[in-house]
Design a protein around this motif. Structure first.
Motif, short mmCIF file in Angstrom:
data_model
loop_
_atom_site.label_atom_id
_atom_site.label_comp_id
_atom_site.label_asym_id
_atom_site.label_seq_id
_atom_site.Cartn_x
_atom_site.Cartn_y
_atom_site.Cartn_z
N ALA A 369 50.82 30.29 4.01
CA ALA A 369 50.72 28.82 4.06
C ALA A 369 51.97 28.17 4.65
O ALA A 369 51.93 27.00 5.04
CB ALA A 369 50.46 28.27 2.67
N ASP A 370 53.09 28.92 4.74
CA ASP A 370 54.30 28.35 5.33
C ASP A 370 54.31 28.50 6.84
O ASP A 370 55.23 28.02 7.52
CB ASP A 370 55.55 29.06 4.78
CG ASP A 370 55.69 28.85 3.28
OD1 ASP A 370 55.16 27.83 2.80
OD2 ASP A 370 56.30 29.70 2.61
N THR A 371 53.32 29.21 7.37
CA THR A 371 53.32 29.45 8.81
C THR A 371 52.29 28.56 9.49
O THR A 371 51.42 27.99 8.85
CB THR A 371 52.95 30.93 9.11
OG1 THR A 371 51.60 31.16 8.70
CG2 THR A 371 53.87 31.89 8.39
N VAL A 372 52.43 28.45 10.80
CA VAL A 372 51.46 27.70 11.60
C VAL A 372 50.89 28.67 12.62
O VAL A 372 51.62 29.46 13.20
CB VAL A 372 52.16 26.51 12.31
CG1 VAL A 372 51.14 25.67 13.07
CG2 VAL A 372 52.90 25.66 11.31
N MET A 373 49.58 28.63 12.82
CA MET A 373 48.94 29.63 13.68
C MET A 373 49.04 29.26 15.16
O MET A 373 48.60 28.18 15.56
CB MET A 373 47.47 29.76 13.30
CG MET A 373 47.25 30.65 12.12
SD MET A 373 47.83 32.31 12.45
CE MET A 373 46.53 33.24 11.73
N GLN A 452 48.73 27.02 8.42
CA GLN A 452 48.46 25.64 8.82
C GLN A 452 48.20 25.58 10.32
O GLN A 452 48.32 26.57 11.02
CB GLN A 452 49.67 24.76 8.49
CG GLN A 452 50.14 24.88 7.05
CD GLN A 452 49.13 24.31 6.08
OE1 GLN A 452 48.83 23.13 6.13
NE2 GLN A 452 48.62 25.13 5.19
N GLN A 453 47.86 24.38 10.78
CA GLN A 453 47.79 24.21 12.23
C GLN A 453 48.59 22.99 12.66
O GLN A 453 48.97 22.14 11.85
CB GLN A 453 46.35 24.15 12.73
CG GLN A 453 45.54 22.99 12.28
CD GLN A 453 44.15 22.99 12.94
OE1 GLN A 453 43.96 23.54 14.01
NE2 GLN A 453 43.21 22.33 12.30
N GLY A 454 48.88 22.93 13.97
CA GLY A 454 49.73 21.86 14.49
C GLY A 454 48.92 20.80 15.20
O GLY A 454 47.69 20.80 15.14
N VAL A 460 46.42 24.61 17.56
CA VAL A 460 45.15 24.19 16.95
C VAL A 460 44.18 25.36 16.97
O VAL A 460 44.11 26.10 17.95
CB VAL A 460 44.54 23.00 17.73
CG1 VAL A 460 43.18 22.63 17.18
CG2 VAL A 460 45.47 21.80 17.65
N MET A 461 43.48 25.53 15.86
CA MET A 461 42.45 26.58 15.82
C MET A 461 41.17 25.97 16.31
O MET A 461 40.38 25.42 15.54
CB MET A 461 42.27 27.04 14.37
CG MET A 461 42.90 28.37 14.12
SD MET A 461 42.57 28.92 12.48
CE MET A 461 42.05 30.58 12.81
N TRP A 462 40.96 26.01 17.63
CA TRP A 462 39.76 25.39 18.18
C TRP A 462 38.53 26.14 17.71
O TRP A 462 38.54 27.37 17.66
CB TRP A 462 39.80 25.40 19.71
CG TRP A 462 41.01 24.74 20.30
CD1 TRP A 462 42.03 25.36 20.95
CD2 TRP A 462 41.34 23.36 20.26
NE1 TRP A 462 42.98 24.44 21.34
CE2 TRP A 462 42.58 23.20 20.93
CE3 TRP A 462 40.72 22.21 19.74
CZ2 TRP A 462 43.20 21.96 21.08
CZ3 TRP A 462 41.34 20.99 19.90
CH2 TRP A 462 42.56 20.87 20.56
#
Ligand SMILES: Cc1cc2nc3c(=O)[nH]c(=O)nc-3n(C[C@H](O)[C@H](O)[C@H](O)COP(=O)(O)OP(=O)(O)OC[C@H]3O[C@@H](n4cnc5c(N)ncnc54)[C@H](O)[C@@H]3O)c2cc1C
Length: 523
Positions: A369-373, A452-454, A460-462
């Motif tokens: 959860a601390d990371t962004v994909m 998370q996503q940005g 963004v996880m399209w």
């Protein structure tokens, strides 16, 4: 201790796809790799679930691998057939020798100094340059099992409770009344099977779900003509047809939610095939969801099995809040009791990112959860870790294949240009706290655990195959966000910096000439 280039964690559908890519990549760059699978057999989801009717609900033409296309006209099939297909794929591409079953990975630690992962399992430690996480997204051992008051009253009077995730084949349902709690894909799959067996079934749902009937087999005149004139290529045509028709329907639901609501509702209304009675009168209460189509995953009903079963005399639907269980069954908020012998929880999954593995970098724990994909596959700032996830609005496999093609490109580049590390660098100001944008129960419950996503690409996880295809296939690997580094070079620059500083202290040399760039996010 065993040292390899790549460790794949999990040998479900995604792990098998990863092994196939690694196997074909290793014909260009030599690679040693293994998949570690905690269960005794491969197949993940498709060898694990056992509930009656368990099947896919996105077409096998897109759910099957592009490299081993599904070649049957029946494309909504039982889980056992998908398990068989996965096993056949593994054997066809000689991948079984790369799989170790009964090996559960508990911890992965990355060393910045060596540029290697240390992968801990119960019996053995592995060292690897890269990890591909193909662990799926849910907890195999803990389904979502909401507790209700009165459970003891129910069980002590002979009632049985079971969760669909742990279906008990030995339990005879003959002459029993079964109540299924839930309204998602699992509930609507089990119900027609039990009704067909003559079991008395109650569906107890808090609120309804969108259910769309679709044919399970491509056997209309158009499909027959395609197969007649295009032969085997006909299946490729089916693949793209199902891919795009699925997306057009998704976009239609997203852009025109009111029209989509009306059209799904109308289809369901006529699919019920009854002209009077409780279902017609209480149609809205039982079959009209409160949300818009595709805000939660849409349920498919092959050959209209759900609506045609629900109207049978041995089936009933109860929509309302469960108050408690009692000695007779399930007491609803309106005071009525649904008489029950066997209670089946079809209440869903518990999300579990990275298979519950403890992830550390130089001993310091990093929570998913601390990371962004980055591009849906690489958690920010963690080097050499690739995570495989699929689509929610289409077949899972489609994105996993795109991702693995991309990972293959990265591995080839790194080997060719002698890089040791790759990691995406995320700027905190771009964070938005929502990975998936769906409000299905299991996503809402477990959302806080997931990466998370940005605010924009590539963070963004399209849920969009065309867009991902373009970014992953045509996009440059050097996009300024993904960093590639050589450990040897990093050490050499560090040495030069120290040397320049020492010379400057002694009044020799020019400090301005020392290498001034920060070498990586790790410093
Ligand atoms: C009931 C159900 C029906 C579904 N139907 C569809 C569908 O029709 N279409 C669709 O697109 N998607 C569907 N999905 C989503 C589905 O999960 C994916 O399509 C796909 O099967 C996921 O494959 P996977 O390999 O990524 O994960 P999984 O199938 O979950 O496999 C993960 C594997 O990793 C192993 N593993 C996990 N943690 C560890 C660890 N720490 N160490 C070692 N091994 C580990 C597990 O044992 C498992 O074998 C469905 C999901 C469920 C639950």
């Amino acid at each position: 201790m065993e040292e390899l280039d790549v460790i794949v964690i999990g040998a479900g559908l995604s792990g098998i796809c990863a092994l196939h890519t690694l196997s074909s990549t290793s014909s260009q760059i030599p690679l040693s790799f293994v998949a570690l699978e905690s269960r005794p057999e491969i197949g993940g989801t498709w060898s694990f679930f056992k509930y009656p009717g368990f099947r896919n609900d996105s077409s096998m033409f897109t759910f099957g691998f592009g490299f081993n296309p599904w070649r049957q006209t029946k494309h909504i099939v039982e889980g056992s057939q998908i398990k068989k297909y996965l096993n056949e794929t593994v054997d066809k591409f000689d991948l079984r020798k790369h799989i170790k079953t009964n090996v559960c990975v508990t911890k992965c630690d990355f060393s910045k100094k060596t540029g290697k992962w240390t992968v801990t399992t119960k019996d053995k430690t592995y060292i690897a340059s890269y990890i591909i996480s193909a662990t799926g997204y849910y907890d195999y051992s803990k389904p979502h099992f909401p507790a209700y008051d009165g459970t003891l009253d129910f069980t002590s009077n002979g009632g049985t409770i079971m969760h669909a995730q742990f279906w008990d084949d030995d339990l005879s349902l003959k002459n029993k009344t079964v109540s299924i709690i839930g309204s998602g894909a699992t509930a609507i799959t089990i119900l027609p099977m039990l009704v067909a067996q003559g079991v008395k079934v109650n569906l107890i749902q808090r609120s309804p779900t969108y259910i769309v009937p679709m044919p399970s087999t491509e056997d209309n005149l158009f499909s027959k003509l395609i197969l007649k004139y295009f032969g085997e290529y006909g299946f490729t045509i089916f693949r793209y047809f199902h891919l795009w028709i699925g997306y057009f329907f998704f976009w239609y639901c997203t852009w025109f939610p009111m029209m989509a609501r009306i059209s799904i509702k109308t289809t369901a209304f006529f699919s019920l095939q009854v002209s009077s009675g409780d279902f017609r009168k209480n149609y809205n209460r039982h079959f009209t969801p409160k949300y818009n189509p595709w805000q939660q995953r849409l349920c498919l009903s092959p050959d209209n099995d759900f609506y045609s079963s629900v109207v049978k005399p041995n089936c009933s639907v109860h929509t309302g809040i469960i108050n408690r269980f009692n000695s007779k069954g399930v007491e609803l908020a309106d005071g009525s009791t649904v008489d029950t012998d066997v209670l089946v929880y079809a209440t869903g999954l518990t999300l579990l990112p990275l298979g519950g593995i403890k992830l550390t970098v130089d001993g310091k724990e990093t929570k998913p959860a601390d990371t962004v994909m980055y591009k849906s596959y690489h958690p920010s700032s963690i080097p050499n870790l690739f995570v495989l996830t699929g689509y929610l609005n289409s077949s899972w496999t489609l994105r996993v294949e795109l991702t693995m093609d991309y990972v293959g490109r990265i591995l080839r580049k790194m080997r060719k240009q002698k890089y040791d590390l790759c990691y995406p660098v995320f700027k905190e100001k771009d964070r938005v706290a929502d990975l998936l944008g769906f409000n299905s129960g299991y996503i809402v419950r477990g959302g806080g655990l997931m990466p998370q996503q940005g605010k924009g690409s590539p963070w963004v996880m399209w849920q969009n195959y065309a867009r991902d295809w373009w970014e992953m296939t045509m996009g440059s690997l050097d996009d300024g966000v993904m960093k590639f580094e050589r450990i040897a070079r990093k050490e050499a620059v560090e040495k030069r910096m120290n040397y320049a500083e020492k010379r400057a202290e002694k009044g020799m040399g020019n400090l301005k000439r020392r290498p001034k760039q920060k070498m990586s996010i790790f410093e």
